[in-house]
Enzyme design. Structure first.
Site, PDB file in Angstrom:
ATOM      1  N   HIS A  56      45.298 -95.261  44.152  1.00  0.00           N
ATOM      2  CA  HIS A  56      44.936 -95.143  42.781  1.00  0.00           C
ATOM      3  C   HIS A  56      43.599 -94.538  42.523  1.00  0.00           C
ATOM      4  CE1 HIS A  56      48.336 -97.578  41.522  1.00  0.00           C
ATOM      5  NE2 HIS A  56      48.112 -98.307  42.591  1.00  0.00           N
ATOM      6  N   LYS A 109      40.277 -91.857  60.160  1.00  0.00           N
ATOM      7  CA  LYS A 109      39.614 -90.601  60.174  1.00  0.00           C
ATOM      8  C   LYS A 109      40.795 -89.839  61.457  1.00  0.00           C
ATOM      9  CE  LYS A 109      35.838 -91.564  63.309  1.00  0.00           C
ATOM     10  NZ  LYS A 109      34.364 -91.333  63.625  1.00  0.00           N
ATOM     11  N   LYS A 126      38.324 -94.341  75.024  1.00  0.00           N
ATOM     12  CA  LYS A 126      38.418 -93.323  76.135  1.00  0.00           C
ATOM     13  C   LYS A 126      39.428 -92.340  76.036  1.00  0.00           C
ATOM     14  CE  LYS A 126      41.281 -95.364  79.785  1.00  0.00           C
ATOM     15  NZ  LYS A 126      41.536 -95.628  81.149  1.00  0.00           N
TER      16      LYS A 126
END
Length: 142
Positions: A56, A109, A126
């Site tokens: 929103h 991300k 890792k």
């Protein structure tokens, strides 16, 4: 090409949803809300995965806490990705080939190719043994 599609409790709660997937898609309770998702081949997920593909408008909305405008987002998940159970993926994220996302992670991300990520927010723990990954891929062992 053979398509194997396993769906358990697959929910689509969206308007104008676009979902595209490759070969061998295993979804164990994936939920997707609005926007668009491209899922590559040989994808696996645990249960209760959520992909949030919109938001929103809270900055320029006509009301508090947010207005009626809804921003749609996209997610790209490359080939050979494995998502653990209870993973949440925010919009405008790219998960690279061969990545593994640990149980309960919140992905906000991009995830690099062959990375193993976990946590909230998800961070690289890792990397897979890329040489071994490439060998198995070349031998068609998937």
């Amino acid at each position: 090409m053979v398509l194997v599609l396993v769906l358990q409790e697959f929910h689509i709660l969206a308007q104008k949803l676009h979902l595209k997937w490759g070969n061998t898609l295993v979804l164990m309770g994936l939920r997707q809300l609005a926007g668009g998702v491209k899922i590559g081949s040989y994808f696996h997920s645990g249960t209760n995965v959520k992909i949030m593909l919109g938001s929103h408008d809270y900055d320029h909305g006509d009301k508090i806490p947010y207005g009626a405008t809804y921003t749609r987002k996209q997610v790209v998940i490359d080939d050979f990705v494995w998502l653990g159970s209870d993973v949440i993926i925010s919009g405008n994220v790219h998960i690279g080939e061969g990545a593994i996302v640990a149980i309960g992670s919140v992905v906000v991300k991009d995830v690099p190719r062959c990375a193993i990520v976990g946590g909230n927010p998800a961070k690289v723990i890792k990397y897979r043994d890329i040489e071994h990954f490439e060998k198995l891929k070349a031998e068609g062992k998937f």
